[in-house]
Each structure stands twice: as structure tokens, then as C-alpha cells.
Design a protein around this motif. Structure first.
Motif, short mmCIF file in Angstrom:
data_model
loop_
_atom_site.label_atom_id
_atom_site.label_comp_id
_atom_site.label_asym_id
_atom_site.label_seq_id
_atom_site.Cartn_x
_atom_site.Cartn_y
_atom_site.Cartn_z
N THR A 142 -0.45 -1.54 -1.26
CA THR A 142 -0.62 -0.20 -1.47
C THR A 142 -1.82 0.44 -0.50
O THR A 142 -1.60 1.58 -0.22
CB THR A 142 -0.34 0.07 -2.63
OG1 THR A 142 -1.67 -0.22 -3.53
CG2 THR A 142 1.16 -0.20 -3.52
N GLY A 143 -2.57 0.00 -0.51
CA GLY A 143 -3.66 0.27 -0.22
C GLY A 143 -4.31 0.30 -1.39
O GLY A 143 -5.79 1.70 -1.22
N THR A 149 3.11 3.73 0.34
CA THR A 149 1.35 3.33 0.32
C THR A 149 0.40 4.12 0.42
O THR A 149 0.79 5.70 0.98
CB THR A 149 0.61 2.14 1.48
OG1 THR A 149 1.32 2.52 3.48
CG2 THR A 149 2.42 0.48 1.59
N ARG A 150 -0.89 3.76 0.93
CA ARG A 150 -1.72 5.16 0.45
C ARG A 150 -1.91 5.50 2.26
O ARG A 150 -1.84 6.35 2.17
CB ARG A 150 -3.80 4.10 1.01
CG ARG A 150 -4.46 5.49 0.59
CD ARG A 150 -5.66 4.56 1.19
NE ARG A 150 -6.19 4.22 -0.54
CZ ARG A 150 -6.64 5.06 -1.55
NH1 ARG A 150 -7.14 6.12 -0.86
NH2 ARG A 150 -7.35 4.57 -2.13
N SER A 151 -1.66 4.56 3.00
CA SER A 151 -0.88 5.50 4.56
C SER A 151 0.43 6.41 4.60
O SER A 151 0.10 6.65 5.59
CB SER A 151 -1.23 3.93 5.85
OG SER A 151 -0.32 3.58 5.35
N GLY A 152 0.93 6.55 3.22
CA GLY A 152 2.23 6.93 3.37
C GLY A 152 3.34 6.34 4.14
O GLY A 152 4.64 6.81 4.15
N ASP A 164 8.22 -7.68 -1.23
CA ASP A 164 8.07 -6.65 -0.18
C ASP A 164 9.49 -7.22 0.85
O ASP A 164 8.81 -7.91 1.72
CB ASP A 164 6.92 -6.69 0.33
CG ASP A 164 6.58 -5.70 1.48
OD1 ASP A 164 7.69 -5.12 2.25
OD2 ASP A 164 5.81 -4.94 2.23
N ILE A 165 10.24 -6.84 1.15
CA ILE A 165 11.53 -7.64 2.06
C ILE A 165 11.53 -5.95 2.90
O ILE A 165 12.57 -6.20 3.51
CB ILE A 165 12.61 -7.58 1.00
CG1 ILE A 165 13.12 -6.03 0.45
CG2 ILE A 165 12.19 -8.96 0.20
CD1 ILE A 165 14.45 -5.78 0.03
N THR A 166 10.95 -5.83 3.16
CA THR A 166 10.52 -4.81 4.45
C THR A 166 11.03 -4.86 5.81
O THR A 166 11.36 -4.84 6.27
CB THR A 166 9.18 -3.69 4.27
OG1 THR A 166 8.64 -3.34 3.25
CG2 THR A 166 9.71 -2.31 5.55
N ASP A 167 9.89 -6.20 6.23
CA ASP A 167 10.44 -7.16 7.73
C ASP A 167 11.67 -7.90 7.59
O ASP A 167 12.10 -7.69 8.32
CB ASP A 167 8.94 -7.76 7.56
CG ASP A 167 7.61 -6.81 7.86
OD1 ASP A 167 7.45 -6.14 7.84
OD2 ASP A 167 6.87 -7.52 7.20
N GLN A 168 11.55 -8.13 6.10
CA GLN A 168 13.18 -8.94 5.50
C GLN A 168 13.99 -8.11 6.33
O GLN A 168 15.29 -8.31 7.13
CB GLN A 168 12.92 -9.72 4.55
CG GLN A 168 13.62 -10.83 4.97
CD GLN A 168 14.31 -10.68 2.83
OE1 GLN A 168 13.27 -10.96 2.59
NE2 GLN A 168 15.60 -10.81 2.54
N ARG A 169 14.31 -6.94 5.57
CA ARG A 169 15.61 -6.04 5.98
C ARG A 169 15.38 -5.77 7.15
O ARG A 169 16.37 -5.56 7.85
CB ARG A 169 15.16 -4.25 5.20
CG ARG A 169 15.90 -4.89 3.50
CD ARG A 169 16.85 -5.04 3.90
NE ARG A 169 17.27 -4.92 2.59
CZ ARG A 169 17.83 -3.85 1.86
NH1 ARG A 169 17.36 -2.54 1.68
NH2 ARG A 169 18.32 -4.57 0.59
#
Ligand code: ADP
Length: 674
Positions: free
Chosen positions: A339-340, A386-389, A417-422
Motif C-alpha cells: 500500500t505504501g 495504494t498511496r500512489s492511487g 495481491d492477485i492483481t498480476d495473477q488476474r
């Protein structure tokens, strides 16, 4: 004591003797004598009623009294005033007796001067004072003995005479001075069991073996028992023979009782102290043990806590601990990295306010509240910002720690965190769709001859019917009904051709994947229809055994059609090149015991070897000269993307069965909802 004036009562009936005394005293220098004279005893007694006299000069032969009686009468009235007896020459013996009977001194009339009289008076005064002091001291001694219950006694050895003080009588239970004590009387009072020892002790003292010190019991005449302590010392004469024994006796009964009581109290106290000390020692020991245990437990807990903290920070998964209000009370390093935000920045803040995208906050709160109420572990996925949006898709697994001992419930959320997997999955899906489309086009290419033949039939029929119609209508008379009938046939054949083209176009189209409710039986029939020409070409019979009221599935229809056509065409292919008499394909549908829709395509072909069964789903595995070996591989991807399973069973020489299962529509809806 300095006496300036000495008051003298001169009791003398003879005036001449009186004057001589007065005259002699007046001669004395340094001391003045104030002399009052009485001639008779009665007169003297009257004088003694008045102011105190320092001394009395007394003639024993008075008109109203004589001898020692005079002294005793005066002694009664003035017991503390010293008496000096005035005697005649012949009265010497009487005067001596008078001194023994209470007078302090005596003077012979006519002998000696004033100084002698003065000296005698003074001596008498001092002696009287000494006697008084002695008497006073005896009284005090007596009183002290009474108070202390100590009596004293004297035993004259030679005469055997025994003398007791009043207190000795009292201690032994007698009236003071009620009788003259004897050694035997004394022994009779000593308790029987102590008597012999008493005799031995006295005997030892008589032999000079030290003072008497003996404690013994006595039995009083009234029967009461007392304990007394005898102490005595022997006086010896110059020859070393015992003369007398002096001693004390003390009633120590009360003292002994008190002492016994005290000893018992002390013993009792000591016992209690001992017990208490033992209790304290035990309590202390337990406390020490507890302290050791607690320290050990604390060390273990500290170790475990550090270990858990290290594990938490080491794991790649995001871990967030929330309180009952959704506030963050713990998060790990993976959380910070994803998340930062540092833990300190988010501590105590509701998780949805910090991390959850605004459009998902309501939903997340609802899920959180459900979780607290139901208290069973749950899983869901949502986006964190995340902090960077950046939006990251996290798959959460939640566990509720129920409230215990008044502590609020906690939720432990573990996320991946499944973002990349998705993204990869989506990419894979797109690739699979592309492949599937290519596969379909390839299939259509392969089916072109049969389809052309299939289309040729209605087209030929249409041409033939049109020619017939043309011929009839050139006749002079023709039947309208007959023409109508032929036109109907033409229309039917045209529809048949149109239907083939419609299905082909539908099969070949490339659309975005769309899932909808699919009737699997209908789908099966359509695909069998498309392959009918090919089957006929190869002399293969396709039979259907479809389950009644088969539940629908949610699926991408085109993709499942592709799977179906692959399986049916593979079966027709293998039978086409087979020389066996019976060339049959059986297509079945049913709901299996796992409550899933199952489709199977069985053929009567040569079957597969065990090795082939293992490899048929591998990409590019083919045994056909013109095959690509991609059909089953694509089919498997399609079925798995529908949460289903593609399978094969075969025995060499006994045909093969390829089939797939798909979850029912309702199950799909439920799993999507979670
Ligand atoms: P292709 O048809 O291009 O070979 P597939 O992936 O559809 O690719 O099939 C792979 C192989 O599986 C086939 O070459 C064949 O050897 C085997 N196979 C498929 N279906 C059957 C069947 N019904 N009976 C026997 N073998 C089959």
C-alpha cells in the motif's frame, strides 16, 4: 539532729529530787531543757495529752502508781516518747527491770551532774528513735512479706526451737502466732511425696553442703494444695558446728500457675509461629515457583510474540488485524509494501477509510458486519487503493476471534495481491479465445467439403424443383395446387440451406466472451446437426441419449459448441478411417452424482493406448497426418475456464469416451455471489 530546746516531762513526787534535776539541767551549756513537772501519774498522763514531749524522766514510786506498771501505763498513752527512769540507790534492780520492760535508760538520783542527765536523755531519745525506726522497718518487712507471700523463719539447732514470721503461718494456712511451731509440725505440712527429699536437703545443709533451696508442695489444714519455695542458710560457729538456720518460705503457687500458663501460652505461640512460619514458607515457596513460572511463561510469550511478528513480517501475504469496529490494530510489512502506508500512519483508522476504493466501501462494511455476526471464516476479493492511487485486487481470507473475557472481537484478514495473477489470467483467457476462434475457423475449413456437399443437396433440389415448376407452367393446362406444392418444397430446401449457413456463421463468429444460461441438450443437437453431413460421408451413425429436463448451465455457448464439435468430429474421424463394421457414435447427457451436468461422446473406434490417454490433452499431440493436435488442448482450456473438467476413458480396441462436466447454473450463481 540539732535540738535547741528539749521538752522534758519530769514525773517526780519528791520536790527536792525534782529541784535537783531541774537545777542540774539548767547548768547544761549548748542545750536548753524545758522541764514540766508532774507529781502523780494521773497528772503526767494529763500532760502527755498536750503538746509532745521529747523525753520523760520518771520516778517509779509515785503516790498513785508504782514500778513497772507506771511505765506500761505511760507507754500506752505516749508510746513514742523515750523514758529515762529515775531510781533511788536501792531501786537499782527495779530500774534495770524497767529498761527491759520498755524504758530507754535509768539514772540513780543524786548521782551525776546535768551533763550526765542530758547525755542520758539524749541517748534515750536516740534509742527510742532507733527502736521506732526498727519497729517501722519490721512493720514494713511484715507488710512486704505479706504482699510477696514470703515468710521468714529461724531454727535454732541446739534447742530445736523454731520461729516463724506471721506470713509463714499464713502460707501454711494457720492463724499467725496461733501456736509454737516445731520441726515435726513443719514436716507434717510438707506434701508426702516431697517429704523425704526435704529431709535430705536440710540434712545436706546441716552438713555444710551449701544453702537450702527446695521447692515442694504443702497440704494446708483446709485441704488446699500450694507450692512453696524454701531457701535457707546455715550459721556455723567457730568450730564449724551448725548453730542455726535462717530462711524464707515463699508461696509460689500463683507464680507457678502463671508460669505454667505462660509456658503453655509460649508453647502455643511457638507452635502457632511454627505453623505460621511453615505456611509462610510454603506460600513463599509457591510464590517463588509462580514467579519462576510466570517469568518463564513471559519469556515464552515474548519469544512467541517476536516469532509471530517475524513471521508476519516475513510472509508475502498481507495481514491486517482489525478490532470490532474495523479499526486497524496491527498490519504487517507486506501490507506496508503493497500500500505504501506505514503501520503508524494507518493504526487506529477504519480499514475502509484508508485502503478501500470509495465505490466499494459500503459493500466491504456490510461484509465486515456479516463476518462479526456469523463469526465463521469467509473469503472475498476487493480492490485496495495504494498511496500512489493504484488499484490492487486482493483476495481476502478472514477469521473472527470471538470476544472473550470482556475483550472485543477481532478480525484477522489475510490477503494475497492477485492483481498480476488476474492480469495473467485475463491474458490467458484472451489467448484461449483467440486460439478457440482460430480452431473454429480451422474446423470450418476442414468441414468445407462436407458442408459444401450438404449445401449442394438443397441447392440441387431447389434447381430440380424450379425446372419441374418451369416445365409444368409451360404446359397449356397446369394445376395450381401442384405448382404450390413444388414451390413449398423449394422453400423448404432454401430454409434448410439457410439454416446450415446460419449455424455455420454463428459457429464461426468472433465475439467477446459472454456467459449466459445454456440448454446443453439444445447445444448438443445443434452440433450433431452440423456434423451430420460428415457423419454420413463416413458412414457413421450418431445416436443421441439426452437426459430429460436437464438443468441449464451458465456458459459461453460458442466455446462449449466448439468443444462439442471437436469431440464429435474426432469420433467420426477415427471411425471414418476404421474398417470395423459398426461405426457408431453415442452422445449422452445427464446430471452426475456431484450434481453437475455431464456430457459424454463415445465411439466404437479403436480406442487409445494408456500412453495416448495420458497425452491426448497436450498441445500439438496428434496421430493424424493432417492434424494440428490443438483441438483437445483448446477444449480443455475452455472447459476449465468454466470451472468444469474434460476427461477421457478408453480401452484399446474397445472405443473411447470423451466427456466434460459443467457446474449447474445455480451453483455458479452462488459461487459468484461469495
Ligand atoms: P487433431 O484432431 O488435430 O489430431 P485433437 O486434439 O482433436 O487434434 O486430437 C488429438 C489426438 O487425440 C488425435 O490425433 C487422436 O490421436 C486422439 N483422439 C482424439 N479423439 C479420439 C477418439 N475418439 N478415438 C481415438 N483417438 C482419438
Amino acid at each position: 539532729m540539732q535540738v535547741d530546746v528539749i521538752r522534758i516531762l519530769l514525773v517526780e513526787d519528791n520536790p527536792a529530787d525534782a529541784r535537783l534535776v531541774e537545777w542540774a539541767l539548767s547548768e547544761v551549756v549548748g542545750c536548753r531543757f524545758d522541764v514540766i513537772r508532774a507529781e502523780r501519774l494521773s497528772e503526767a498522763l494529763q500532760c502527755l495529752d498536750g503538746p509532745r514531749f521529747d523525753a520523760i524522766l520518771l520516778d517509779l514510786s509515785l503516790p498513785d502508781s508504782f514500778g513497772l506498771d507506771t511505765i506500761s501505763q505511760i507507754g500506752i498513752v505516749a508510746p513514742t516518747v523515750p523514758i529515762v527512769v529515775l531510781s533511788g540507790l536501792l531501786d537499782d534492780e527495779l530500774a534495770f527491770e524497767a529498761v527491759k520492760g520498755g524504758a530507754q535508760d535509768y539514772l540513780v538520783k543524786g548521782q551525776g551532774d546535768g551533763y550526765l542527765i542530758a547525755r542520758s536523755v539524749r541517748y534515750a531519745m536516740e534509742r527510742k528513735r532507733a527502736e521506732e525506726a526498727l519497729r517501722e522497718s519490721e512493720r514494713m518487712l511484715e507488710q512486704a512479706q505479706r504482699i510477696a507471700h514470703v515468710g521468714h523463719w529461724v531454727w535454732d539447732i541446739a534447742s530445736g526451737h523454731l520461729c516463724w514470721s506471721d506470713e509463714v503461718y499464713r502460707i501454711y494456712g494457720y492463724q499467725p502466732q496461733a501456736f509454737t511451731p516445731t520441726y515435726e509440725l513443719f514436716l507434717a505440712a510438707v506434701a508426702v511425696e516431697d517429704r523425704q527429699r526435704m529431709v535430705d536437703s536440710i540434712d545436706a545443709s546441716l552438713r555444710g553442703r551449701g544453702p537450702l533451696a527446695f521447692e515442694h508442695g504443702i497440704v494446708r489444714t483446709d485441704g488446699t494444695l500450694r507450692t512453696v519455695e524454701e531457701r535457707g542458710e546455715m550459721d556455723f560457729n567457730a568450730a564449724g558446728n551448725p548453730v542455726r538456720m535462717r530462711g524464707t518460705v515463699q508461696d509460689v503457687t500463683t507464680f507457678k500457675e502463671v508460669e505454667t500458663e505462660l509456658r503453655r501460652a509460649r508453647d502455643d505461640l511457638e507452635l502457632r509461629v511454627e505453623v505460621r512460619t511453615a505456611h509462610l514458607a510454603e506460600a513463599n515457596r509457591r510464590l517463588e515457583h509462580e514467579v519462576v513460572q510466570r517469568t518463564r511463561t513471559e519469556e515464552i510469550l515474548r519469544g512467541e510474540r517476536d516469532f509471530i511478528a517475524a513471521v508476519l513480517d516475513t510472509v508475502g501475504a498481507l495481514v491486517v488485524v482489525l478490532d470490532g469496529k474495523g479499526r486497524i490494530i496491527r498490519s504487517n510489512r507486506a501490507c506496508e509494501q503493497t500500500t505504501g502506508y506505514s503501520f503508524e500512519e494507518v493504526r487506529g483508522k477504519p480499514v475502509w477509510e484508508i485502503f478501500v476504493a470509495p465505490d466499494e466501501r459500503r459493500g466491504v462494511k456490510q461484509i465486515f458486519n456479516q463476518l462479526l455476526n456469523v463469526r465463521s471464516p469467509s473469503e472475498y476479493q476487493n480492490y485496495w487503493v495504494t498511496r500512489s492511487g493504484e488499484r490492487r485486487m486482493i483476495a481476502w481470507s478472514n477469521t473472527v476471534l470471538p470476544a472473550r473475557n470482556g475483550a472485543a472481537a477481532h478480525v484477522i484478514a489475510t490477503g494475497i495481491d492477485i492483481t498480476d495473477q488476474r492480469k495473467a489470467e485475463e491474458h490467458e483467457r484472451q489467448r484461449m479465445l483467440e486460439l478457440a476462434h482460430v480452431g473454429r475457423l480451422s474446423t470450418m475449413g476442414e468441414m468445407a467439403t462436407e458442408i459444401a456437399h450438404e449445401l449442394n443437396q438443397p441447392l440441387t433440389a431447389i434447381a430440380s424443383y424450379s425446372d419441374t415448376c418451369n416445365r409444368i407452367m409451360k404446359l397449356p393446362t397446369w394445376n395450381v395446387d401442384e405448382v404450390h406444392e413444388i414451390l413449398g418444397e423449394i422453400s423448404g430446401q432454401a430454409h434448410r440451406a439457410g439454416e446450415i449457413i446460419r449455424r455455420l456463421r454463428s459457429f464461426a463468429r468472433k465475439e467477446d466472451s459472454q456467459r449466459a444460461s445454456v440448454d446443453v441438450n439444445e447445444l448438443v443437437k445443434d452440433m450433431v446437426y452440423l456434423t451430420e453431413a460428415e457423419a454420413r460421408w463416413h458412414d457413421v451413425t450418431v445416436l443421441l441419449e439426452l437426459a430429460d429436463r436437464l438443468p441449464s448451465v451458465v456458459a459461453d455457448r460458442i466455446l462449449i459448441e466448439q468443444v462439442m464439435i471437436n469431440l464429435v468430429r474426432n469420433a467420426i474421424d477415427v471411425l471414418g478411417s476404421d474398417q470395423s463394421v459398426q461405426k457408431r457414435v453415442l452422445v449422452q447427457t445427464w446430471v452426475n452424482d456431484r450434481n453437475m451436468v455431464e456430457v459424454a461422446v463415445s465411439d466404437t473406434g479403436p480406442g487409445l493406448s494408456a500412453d495416448a490417454v495420458k497425452r491426448v490433452f497436450e498441445p500439438f499431440y496428434t496421430t493424424k497426418s493432417s492434424g494440428m493436435g490443438m483441438g483437445l488442448s483448446i477444449s480443455q482450456s475452455i472447459i476449465e475456464s468454466h470451472d468444469g473438467e474434460l476427461w477421457v476413458t478408453s480401452q484399446p480396441g474397445q472405443g473411447a469416451t470423451f466427456g466434460f462436466v459443467l457446474p449447474l447454473e445455480t451453483e455458479v450463481e452462488v459461487s459468484n455471489a461469495v
